[in-house]
Each structure stands twice: as structure tokens, then as C-alpha cells.
Scaffold this motif. Structure first.
Motif, mmCIF file in Angstrom:
data_model
loop_
_atom_site.group_PDB
_atom_site.id
_atom_site.type_symbol
_atom_site.label_atom_id
_atom_site.label_comp_id
_atom_site.label_asym_id
_atom_site.label_seq_id
_atom_site.Cartn_x
_atom_site.Cartn_y
_atom_site.Cartn_z
ATOM 1 N N LEU A 298 58.554 96.966 70.189
ATOM 2 C CA LEU A 298 58.003 95.694 69.706
ATOM 3 C C LEU A 298 57.916 95.689 68.183
ATOM 4 O O LEU A 298 58.225 94.684 67.535
ATOM 5 C CB LEU A 298 56.609 95.472 70.311
ATOM 6 C CG LEU A 298 56.543 95.253 71.828
ATOM 7 C CD1 LEU A 298 55.095 95.121 72.282
ATOM 8 C CD2 LEU A 298 57.343 94.025 72.246
ATOM 9 N N LEU A 302 60.715 93.270 66.769
ATOM 10 C CA LEU A 302 60.064 91.961 66.673
ATOM 11 C C LEU A 302 59.138 91.845 65.469
ATOM 12 O O LEU A 302 59.356 91.019 64.584
ATOM 13 C CB LEU A 302 59.291 91.667 67.971
ATOM 14 C CG LEU A 302 60.137 91.437 69.215
ATOM 15 C CD1 LEU A 302 59.249 91.227 70.441
ATOM 16 C CD2 LEU A 302 61.053 90.224 69.030
ATOM 17 N N ASP A 325 51.910 81.823 62.633
ATOM 18 C CA ASP A 325 52.742 82.796 63.333
ATOM 19 C C ASP A 325 53.568 82.127 64.429
ATOM 20 O O ASP A 325 53.275 81.008 64.863
ATOM 21 C CB ASP A 325 51.866 83.879 63.960
ATOM 22 C CG ASP A 325 51.313 84.849 62.929
ATOM 23 O OD1 ASP A 325 52.075 85.244 62.033
ATOM 24 O OD2 ASP A 325 50.123 85.201 63.019
ATOM 25 N N HIS A 326 54.576 82.852 64.907
ATOM 26 C CA HIS A 326 55.357 82.402 66.049
ATOM 27 C C HIS A 326 54.499 82.465 67.318
ATOM 28 O O HIS A 326 53.531 83.224 67.408
ATOM 29 C CB HIS A 326 56.601 83.269 66.220
ATOM 30 C CG HIS A 326 57.560 83.180 65.064
ATOM 31 N ND1 HIS A 326 58.263 82.036 64.772
ATOM 32 C CD2 HIS A 326 57.923 84.093 64.129
ATOM 33 C CE1 HIS A 326 59.018 82.237 63.709
ATOM 34 N NE2 HIS A 326 58.826 83.480 63.292
ATOM 35 N N TRP A 327 54.897 81.710 68.325
ATOM 36 C CA TRP A 327 54.097 81.569 69.543
ATOM 37 C C TRP A 327 53.870 82.895 70.268
ATOM 38 O O TRP A 327 52.862 83.079 70.961
ATOM 39 C CB TRP A 327 54.778 80.588 70.503
ATOM 40 C CG TRP A 327 56.123 81.079 70.989
ATOM 41 C CD1 TRP A 327 57.335 80.837 70.427
ATOM 42 C CD2 TRP A 327 56.359 81.909 72.133
ATOM 43 N NE1 TRP A 327 58.330 81.465 71.129
ATOM 44 C CE2 TRP A 327 57.766 82.129 72.192
ATOM 45 C CE3 TRP A 327 55.556 82.486 73.110
ATOM 46 C CZ2 TRP A 327 58.358 82.902 73.191
ATOM 47 C CZ3 TRP A 327 56.141 83.262 74.104
ATOM 48 C CH2 TRP A 327 57.517 83.454 74.141
ATOM 49 N N TYR A 328 54.793 83.843 70.110
ATOM 50 C CA TYR A 328 54.702 85.088 70.866
ATOM 51 C C TYR A 328 53.830 86.160 70.185
ATOM 52 O O TYR A 328 53.534 87.199 70.794
ATOM 53 C CB TYR A 328 56.098 85.668 71.100
ATOM 54 C CG TYR A 328 56.894 85.921 69.837
ATOM 55 C CD1 TYR A 328 56.698 87.072 69.072
ATOM 56 C CD2 TYR A 328 57.842 84.997 69.402
ATOM 57 C CE1 TYR A 328 57.426 87.295 67.916
ATOM 58 C CE2 TYR A 328 58.575 85.215 68.233
ATOM 59 C CZ TYR A 328 58.361 86.365 67.508
ATOM 60 O OH TYR A 328 59.080 86.587 66.354
ATOM 61 N N VAL A 329 53.414 85.947 68.949
ATOM 62 C CA VAL A 329 52.651 86.965 68.232
ATOM 63 C C VAL A 329 51.317 87.288 68.914
ATOM 64 O O VAL A 329 50.939 88.469 69.013
ATOM 65 C CB VAL A 329 52.442 86.553 66.760
ATOM 66 C CG1 VAL A 329 51.519 87.544 66.040
ATOM 67 C CG2 VAL A 329 53.786 86.479 66.041
ATOM 68 N N ILE A 331 50.733 87.354 71.999
ATOM 69 C CA ILE A 331 51.074 88.216 73.139
ATOM 70 C C ILE A 331 51.308 89.647 72.668
ATOM 71 O O ILE A 331 50.855 90.603 73.303
ATOM 72 C CB ILE A 331 52.325 87.669 73.870
ATOM 73 C CG1 ILE A 331 52.052 86.252 74.389
ATOM 74 C CG2 ILE A 331 52.728 88.591 75.011
ATOM 75 C CD1 ILE A 331 53.262 85.586 74.995
ATOM 76 N N LEU A 332 51.990 89.788 71.535
ATOM 77 C CA LEU A 332 52.219 91.125 70.987
ATOM 78 C C LEU A 332 50.898 91.796 70.615
ATOM 79 O O LEU A 332 50.713 92.993 70.852
ATOM 80 C CB LEU A 332 53.115 91.051 69.739
ATOM 81 C CG LEU A 332 54.514 90.455 69.917
ATOM 82 C CD1 LEU A 332 55.294 90.549 68.607
ATOM 83 C CD2 LEU A 332 55.270 91.163 71.033
ATOM 84 N N THR A 359 45.506 85.453 65.517
ATOM 85 C CA THR A 359 46.866 84.981 65.796
ATOM 86 C C THR A 359 46.847 83.726 66.668
ATOM 87 O O THR A 359 47.682 82.839 66.492
ATOM 88 C CB THR A 359 47.700 86.072 66.497
ATOM 89 O OG1 THR A 359 47.096 86.429 67.742
ATOM 90 C CG2 THR A 359 47.826 87.308 65.634
#
Length: 470
Positions: A298, A302, A325-329, A331-332, A359
Motif C-alpha cells: 500500500l 499507493l 484526499d482521494h476517496w480511498y485514503v 480506507i488505507l 482523512t
């Protein structure tokens, strides 16, 4: 040197004997262990913070040299962090807050002997070393929860060293005060330490230990500030010229963060339950290597902000123009703590929870096309909400973020965020992560007691223990 110490001791004894008021002498004797514990806690908190920061810097240096080294150092550090805890201090794993909560419940005449398994000097040392190694390997952990267990260990040791003639002091109050002092020194948030002790730990009337509690957080905080300098954990984000309409995105981000935080807690508990089925050290090591490689992938492919406590990420979204931030941050920032916290090594969830909430606020404010100052408010609300979803302590979360940023004008929005999160998180689970882990420790310790006695007893730890230590 011995002569100097003897001279100081004699002078102190002479000054103490000259006090004519017996009540004052008694109160001073009762206060001294709390003051000494707070002073030592402040020193340990600063040393720990410096070591933790050094670990994060070492990781960044390695990544800047060659990013691919994360695939080497991460598995090694995850396994080494777990091995230290497993072989030398099993109860040093994880945050440390559930251990302190369990110790508070065990502080009764019949059960107090089990406290030493949860709070001791060996745990103090292993806790610090294991968590620093884990963060060097990219573990998404914090040092704040561990500092609370470190402080609890300091206070318990001082309690044990008191001579038999010393005025009676409640062990439960010592542990709770130590926890408050630890949080105060870790975040430089004295009010947060007090509220944490009352909201999360205390089941007794505050009048019994309020003086000790207040002085402990002051002494621990002043000691930390003297050694590390006066500072805010995050700084002064701009939040001026924000209208009442900000309440609607605050409510939205709080509800989402509360649900996500509660879901993260459930996932981590399920991972812990699954790990109990492991039969050999080989199974644990394979899990740790796989977890470390997932985090390394990750970070490498990413976003490197999946690593560490997340403080750098919080500072970026609050104090730079790169706010969304991007939508997936988010989740990370949830995957990292989930795998790191369940690794079996030492490490807290406070800072990772704050960064995950930041985030969520960052992404949501970008979707709503909010101004920079409005974005900062929503980010701070997300931080409060996510931490509340983990701890179920809305007032502690709100006060902590308030003191970290010195944004007193936002107190109502931050408390609103904590309240909404507290309600929404119950959709997923009624109990906090800390409560579930605390009951696990109590079950384990009391089961060991019954096994030694040859009894087969079903243990209930949900009912409050009516024994009180006077």
C-alpha cells in the motif's frame, strides 16, 4: 554523593518535622507519591516521544533512500516487535489502555495481586522498545495509549515501594491518576487527561481523588514541557469566518466517521479472535509477514501516508493547500492500524484514529467543495468523531482535539461531532474496542486463577465489582 543525599534527606526530614499541623503533614505524605509519579511520568513521556519520533524519521530516511526497502524492514520489524512482547511481556501488546482499565477493575482487596501482570517495569521497557521497532517497520500505530500504560506502571511501582507505615492510599486512585498524567504528558493536554480519567476510567466519585488528579496532570505536563518545550500537538489551523451552516457537514462527517470507526473496531476484534486459533509461532510469523507486506505494498504503490501514526498527514491537510484526499485514503488509514494493532506488538490507536478521521473529513469536504477554513473545521470534527467511535468517550475526544489545536471557538462543533459519533457508532457495536479488550484481559487473568485452584467457574466481568478499596 552518598553524603550529599544523606544531607538532603536530613534537611527534608527536619523541615517536615517542623510542620505543626498534623493534617497538613498527613496530606503531604499522601500527595508525595502522586507528585513523584507524575514527575517520573513526564520524563518517560518525553524520552518515549523522542524515541518514537526517531523511529518515524528512520523509516522516512530509509524510504527516501530506496522505497523498496520497506519490503525488507517491514516484515522484520513486525516479527521482532511481536517476539519481544510474546517472549518477555505478553501484556505489553497493543494500546495499553485496556490493560489500565482492567487494572482499575482489579484494584480490590481480593484481586489486586493480578495488577502486577498488567503494570510493571518490564512491561514499561518492552512497551517502548516494541512500539518503536514497529513504527520503524511502518506500523500505523501511536504512542499515546502506550504512554498511559507506561504511566500506570510507574505509579504502581511507586505504590509498591511505599513503606508499611505510610498513610493508606487507594491503589485504584493511583492507577487512574497515573493514566491521566500519562495522557496529559503524551499530548500536552491536561484537561484531556482529567476528562479521560473521569469519563473512561473512574467508577468512583471524583471527590475522592480530584486533588491528586489535578496536581498529577499539572506536574506531568510541566515536566514534559520543561524537557521538550511548550508546544501544541498539531498547531493552530485557520477556522475563522465559518458560519453556522458548517453544522450540517459536521453532522455528516461525524456520522460516517463513527460508523467507520466502530466497524474498524469490530474488524480488529475479529482478527484477534481468529489469531487465537493459531497453534504455533510459525502461524503468527506468517500472519505478521503477510500483514507487513500488505502495508508495504500500500505504501509503495499507493500512498506512503499509510505508514506511521499519521501525524504528518494531519498536519498536511490542516496547514497546507493540499487538503483534499482521494476517496480511498480513509480506507488505507484503516487498513494500516487494523493490521498493525492486531500484530501482537506494542502500539496505540489514538493517533491513527485521529488521522483516519482527518482523512474522512478531507475527502468529504472536497466532495462538498468547501473553503479551506471550512475544510479545517470538518477535518477536526472527523478527528473527534473517529476517536469517539473507537473509545466511546466523546468528551475526552473533543477536549483532546480542542487542546491540540487551541481552537476554543469550535468547542460546540467538536462536542456535537462526539455526540453524533457516539450515537452512530452504536449501529455497528454497542461496546467500545477498549471495553472488549479489557474484558478479554480480565477473563484471561481470572481464568488462570480458577485453573490453578482447580475450579470450573463461569466468569462474568460485565457486572461492576462492588468491592472498594478504601
Amino acid at each position: 554523593m552518598r553524603q550529599i543525599l544523606f544531607y538532603i534527606r536530613e534537611q527534608l526530614k527536619h523541615s517536615f518535622d517542623n510542620i505543626r499541623n498534623e493534617d497538613l503533614k498527613h496530606n503531604l505524605l499522601q500527595a508525595l507519591p502522586f507528585w513523584l509519579g507524575s514527575f517520573v511520568t513526564g520524563i518517560f513521556a518525553v524520552i518515549y516521544a523522542q524515541m518514537f519520533q526517531w523511529g518515524e524519521h528512520l523509516l522516512h530516511m530509509a524510504m527516501n533512500w530506496h522505497a523498496w526497502v520497506i519490503f525488507i524492514i517491514s516484515p522484520i520489524c513486525f516479527v521482532l516487535s511481536w517476539l519481544l512482547v510474546e517472549k518477555f511481556a505478553p501484556y505489553a501488546k497493543g494500546s495499553g489502555i485496556p490493560q489500565v482499565m482492567a487494572a482499575v477493575e482489579l484494584a480490590t482487596p481480593k484481586r489486586h495481586k493480578y495488577i502486577r501482570k498488567l503494570l510493571n517495569i518490564k512491561i514499561l521497557v518492552i512497551k517502548i522498545i516494541s512500539s518503536v521497532i514497529l513504527v520503524i517497520g511502518g506500523g500505523a500505530i501511536g504512542r499515546e495509549g502506550p504512554t498511559i500504560q507506561v504511566a500506570g506502571s510507574v505509579f504502581r511501582k511507586i505504590y509498591e515501594l511505599l513503606p508499611s507505615w505510610y498513610p493508606r492510599i487507594s491503589k485504584k486512585n493511583m492507577i487512574m491518576t497515573g493514566a491521566a498524567a500519562g495522557l496529559s504528558a503524551a499530548f500536552n493536554t491536561p484537561l484531556g487527561g482529567i476528562v479521560f480519567a473521569v469519563e473512561e476510567l473512574s467508577k468512583t466519585h471524583m471527590n475522592y481523588f480530584k486533588t491528586a488528579l489535578f496536581t498529577a496532570v499539572i506536574i506531568a505536563g510541566l515536566t514534559a514541557q520543561t524537557l521538550a518545550g511548550s508546544y501544541l500537538y498539531l498547531g493552530y489551523p485557520k477556522t475563522q469566518e465559518v458560519t453556522m451552516m458548517i453544522a450540517f457537514p459536521v453532522i455528516l462527517v461525524s456520522g460516517i466517521s463513527g460508523i467507520l470507526a466502530s466497524r474498524l473496531s469490530v474488524i480488529m476484534l475479529k482478527i484477534n479472535a481468529w489469531k487465537k486459533t493459531f497453534r504455533t509461532d510459525r502461524d503468527h510469523i506468517l500472519f505478521l509477514v503477510a500483514s507487513a507486506l500488505v502495508i508495504a505494498c500500500l505504501a509503495y504503490f499507493l500512498n506512503t501516508e499509510v505508514l506511521g501514526s499519521g501525524k504528518d498527514m494531519m498536519e498536511r491537510v490542516l496547514f497546507t493547500d493540499d487538503k483534499h484526499d482521494h476517496w480511498y485514503v480513509p480506507i488505507l488509514r484503516m487498513i494500516g492500524p487494523a493490521l498493525s494493532f492486531t500484530s501482537g506488538g506494542a502500539g496505540g490507536i489514538f493517533a491513527p484514529a485521529l488521522s483516519a478521521g482527518a482523512t474522512v473529513g478531507s475527502v468529504l469536504s472536497g466532495w462538498l467543495d468547501m473553503s479551506p477554513n471550512e475544510t479545517n473545521v470538518v477535518i477536526l470534527a472527523g478527528m473527534v468523531a473517529f476517536l469517539t467511535g473507537i473509545t466511546r468517550a466523546p468528551f475526552t475526544s473533543a477536549i483532546l482535539v480542542l487542546e491540540m489545536t487551541d481552537r476554543h471557538s469550535l468547542i460546540f462543533y467538536l462536542m456535537l461531532a462526539g455526540m453524533i459519533s457516539s450515537i452512530s457508532s452504536m449501529i455497528i457495536s454497542r461496546h467500545s474496542l477498549y471495553d472488549a479488550l479489557k474484558e478479554g484481559y480480565l477473563q484471561e487473568l481470572l481464568s488462570m486463577k480458577n485453573e490453578k485452584a482447580g475450579k470450573k467457574v463461569k466468569i462474568s466481568v460485565t457486572a461492576p465489582d462492588k468491592e472498594q478499596e478504601t
